[in-house]
Enzyme design. Sequence first.
Site, PDB file in Angstrom:
ATOM      1  N   LYS A  56      15.462  -5.660 -14.127  1.00 41.80           N
ATOM      2  CA  LYS A  56      15.283  -4.340 -13.523  1.00 41.80           C
ATOM      3  C   LYS A  56      15.911  -4.286 -12.130  1.00 41.80           C
ATOM      4  CE  LYS A  56      11.129  -3.677 -16.271  1.00 41.80           C
ATOM      5  NZ  LYS A  56       9.659  -3.779 -16.359  1.00 41.80           N
TER       6      LYS A  56
ATOM      7  N   ASP B  83       6.803   3.945 -13.965  1.00 45.19           N
ATOM      8  CA  ASP B  83       6.460   3.473 -15.304  1.00 45.19           C
ATOM      9  C   ASP B  83       5.784   4.564 -16.127  1.00 45.19           C
ATOM     10  OD1 ASP B  83       7.401   0.952 -15.943  1.00 45.19           O
ATOM     11  OD2 ASP B  83       5.804  -0.088 -14.869  1.00 45.19           O
TER      12      ASP B  83
ATOM     13  N   GLN C 164       4.475  -5.095 -12.542  1.00 46.05           N
ATOM     14  CA  GLN C 164       4.838  -5.685 -13.828  1.00 46.05           C
ATOM     15  C   GLN C 164       3.585  -6.117 -14.594  1.00 46.05           C
ATOM     16  OE1 GLN C 164       7.960  -5.884 -15.206  1.00 46.05           O
ATOM     17  NE2 GLN C 164       6.898  -6.589 -17.036  1.00 46.05           N
TER      18      GLN C 164
END
Length: 287
Positions: A25, A92, A69
């Site tokens: 990412k 997200d 994460q």
Amino acid sequence: MGVRPGLAAVLVGDNPASQIYVRNKIRACRRIGAHSETLRLSAGTTTDELLRTVERLNGREEIDGILVQLPLPTHISAQRVLAAIAPEKDVDGFHPVNVGRLVSGQPCLAPCTPSGLIEILKRSGIGIRGRRAVVVGRSNIVGKPTAMLLLAEHATVTVCHSRTSDLPSVCREGDILVAAAGRPAMLTREHIRPGAVVLDVGINRIRDAAQAERFLGHDTARLDRFRKTGSTLVGDVHPRHVAEVAAAYTPVPGGVGPLTIAMLMSNTLAASQRRIPASGGPPPHGA
């Protein structure tokens, strides 16, 4: 326009897979010219310590997107942490505010993997409106938001799970079949309508030689690589069966994964638009 999008990734502990995902990412941020930084916290970090980190990032104007994460260590409340991220920085798409906006059809930052699935269908010229779509898996991260996005595109959607009766029969109703169950090669030929479009979200690492032979016997190159390395990745759909039955399908690896990262970049860009006075905020569903 004078704004450089900024993404902060928070990594707790030393999960090898999580480290790879975060690295990919951050690499994508560099490719598009966005600012990025990784905050690495020890596995012993408490929920309160992680919440304070998130709060500091919420207050930094140059950080447009905050990515924590997953999975987090079991002693940390992931629900509390995700809810603490400012909704406008929740790239997200997991914050309850963004989930509510998604369900009610309002502009939002939508979860990246489901958004990537829609993008794959559209860019491949595969119609969604009026089609029957079957989603196998009901997770908050993939299954449920995928169903919502498909509904928004006017598909007729069925969501299946581990307690669905006669799963193969229900799956065969789908013109579009989304596999997000988390079990290697769970869906076989009997689950796929001939000519269906199959989107395989699963990423499962297998190390058993008999499994590899069963799943990859048709692909000698991949089977040879397995014999050299001792492991390989397969999706939730049997790779040989889907190749024989489906009209189109996403391979594992290399199918959905890159689109998930692309949609994260899209969400980060959309989040950064709030710093441009005339932007009017993020577009619907990270478009």
